[in-house]
Design a protein around this motif. Sequence first.
Motif, short mmCIF file in Angstrom:
data_model
loop_
_atom_site.label_atom_id
_atom_site.label_comp_id
_atom_site.label_asym_id
_atom_site.label_seq_id
_atom_site.Cartn_x
_atom_site.Cartn_y
_atom_site.Cartn_z
N ILE A 23 0.66 -1.16 -0.17
CA ILE A 23 -0.09 -0.14 0.47
C ILE A 23 0.75 1.22 -0.15
N SER A 24 1.80 1.22 1.00
CA SER A 24 2.93 2.66 0.83
C SER A 24 3.44 3.26 -0.22
N PHE A 25 3.96 1.79 -0.87
CA PHE A 25 4.93 1.79 -2.17
C PHE A 25 3.72 2.02 -3.51
N ALA A 26 2.68 1.69 -3.36
CA ALA A 26 1.66 2.08 -4.07
C ALA A 26 1.11 4.02 -3.98
N MET A 27 1.40 4.10 -3.07
CA MET A 27 1.17 5.48 -2.62
C MET A 27 2.45 6.22 -3.00
N ALA A 28 2.99 5.59 -2.87
CA ALA A 28 4.63 6.37 -3.60
C ALA A 28 5.09 7.29 -4.73
N PHE A 29 4.10 5.21 -5.40
CA PHE A 29 4.66 5.78 -6.92
C PHE A 29 3.67 6.84 -7.59
N VAL A 30 2.12 7.01 -7.43
CA VAL A 30 0.92 7.80 -7.44
C VAL A 30 1.46 9.09 -7.52
N VAL A 31 1.87 9.07 -5.82
CA VAL A 31 3.01 10.92 -5.55
C VAL A 31 3.58 11.07 -6.30
N ILE A 92 5.60 8.36 2.19
CA ILE A 92 6.08 9.86 1.85
C ILE A 92 7.27 9.90 1.86
N CYS A 93 7.98 8.92 2.09
CA CYS A 93 9.39 9.05 2.39
C CYS A 93 9.84 7.84 1.42
N SER A 94 9.24 6.78 0.88
CA SER A 94 9.66 6.89 -0.90
C SER A 94 9.62 7.01 -2.19
N SER A 95 8.26 8.05 -1.77
CA SER A 95 7.78 9.03 -2.42
C SER A 95 8.33 10.09 -3.18
N ALA A 96 10.05 9.86 -2.44
CA ALA A 96 10.91 10.89 -2.42
C ALA A 96 11.95 10.63 -3.38
N TYR A 97 12.61 9.43 -2.82
CA TYR A 97 13.20 8.32 -3.90
C TYR A 97 12.91 8.01 -4.63
N GLN A 98 11.82 7.26 -4.80
CA GLN A 98 10.91 6.94 -6.51
C GLN A 98 10.56 8.40 -7.37
N SER A 99 10.68 9.33 -6.81
CA SER A 99 10.12 10.37 -7.65
C SER A 99 12.15 10.37 -8.74
N GLN A 100 12.94 10.50 -7.66
CA GLN A 100 14.21 11.02 -8.15
C GLN A 100 15.00 10.44 -8.98
N ILE A 101 14.31 9.10 -8.48
CA ILE A 101 14.80 7.55 -9.90
C ILE A 101 13.43 7.44 -11.23
N PHE A 102 12.18 7.94 -10.89
CA PHE A 102 11.30 8.60 -11.85
C PHE A 102 12.09 9.65 -13.04
N ARG A 103 13.37 10.42 -12.11
CA ARG A 103 13.51 11.37 -12.53
C ARG A 103 14.77 11.25 -13.14
N GLY A 104 15.57 10.35 -13.05
CA GLY A 104 16.86 9.66 -13.92
C GLY A 104 16.47 9.35 -14.69
N ALA A 105 15.01 8.89 -14.49
CA ALA A 105 15.07 7.57 -15.83
C ALA A 105 14.69 8.68 -17.05
N LEU A 106 13.56 9.73 -16.65
CA LEU A 106 12.90 9.96 -18.37
C LEU A 106 15.03 10.80 -18.51
N LEU A 107 14.98 11.35 -17.67
CA LEU A 107 16.24 11.91 -18.33
C LEU A 107 17.53 11.26 -18.91
N SER A 108 17.38 10.12 -19.13
CA SER A 108 18.11 8.55 -19.77
C SER A 108 17.62 8.26 -21.17
N VAL A 109 16.33 8.62 -21.38
CA VAL A 109 16.31 8.77 -22.74
C VAL A 109 17.07 9.91 -23.67
N PRO A 110 17.59 8.97 -24.81
CA PRO A 110 18.67 9.53 -25.63
C PRO A 110 17.39 11.05 -26.17
N LYS A 111 18.73 11.91 -26.32
CA LYS A 111 18.15 13.37 -26.69
C LYS A 111 17.75 13.39 -28.16
#
Length: 221
Positions: A23-31, A92-111
């Motif tokens: 439940i907490s991981f899913a909540m963090a994913f959405v946030v 809440i705590c996991s959402s901060a880390y997951q946001s950085q995972i997604f941010r890095g993944a988005l920036l990993s797509v070649p321009k």
Amino acid sequence: MDLLSILQVLLKGTLITAELAVISFAMAFVVAIPFSLGQVYGNSPLKIITTVYERVIRGVPLLVVMFIIFFGFPSLGIRFDPFTASVLSLGICSSAYQSQIFRGALLSVPKGQIMAGQSLGMTGTQIFIHITLPQALRFSIAPLTNEFTIVLKDTSFAYALGVTELLREGTYIISTTYEPLLIYLLCAAIYFVITFSTNSIVRKVEKRFAIHGFEFRGERA
């Protein structure tokens, strides 16, 4: 208590632990998704807000967040039961880390791929939906698995709020059997089996959806 009875009690606690983690991981994913999008594509004010949230949450220990929500919020007239407070804290705590995972993944797509989409006349939204997002999700599989196992193990902090998860059930058993080494070893074994099984399954998923030539790994700082 015999070994079978002990395992039955620990299994009950394990189910609560799994429920907390999922439940907490899913909540963090959405946030995390909108926060990561805000950091990558947002305007300056939005980038500042999302960055401050991420930096502050990552800089505060999980147990402190739990105590603020469970013991501190009642002074503001906001009360949560132990389970809900634990889910909110973990999410809440996991959402901060997951946001950085997604941010890095988005920036990993070649321009170059984005430029190729633009040359074909695709709009920004079409490029994001058909080019950026599918690859970013694939890049995120491995680090998200790592984050889930961390959340799973962090559920043991719910013990401090009185949630009858795996560790607390183990403590109850110890109070009657006086066998702390055996019980804590059994708890450790259960955590290991769950995390190992999860990682094994996701590794197969990762290989199935891997993009040849690209790798992305994320872990907590």
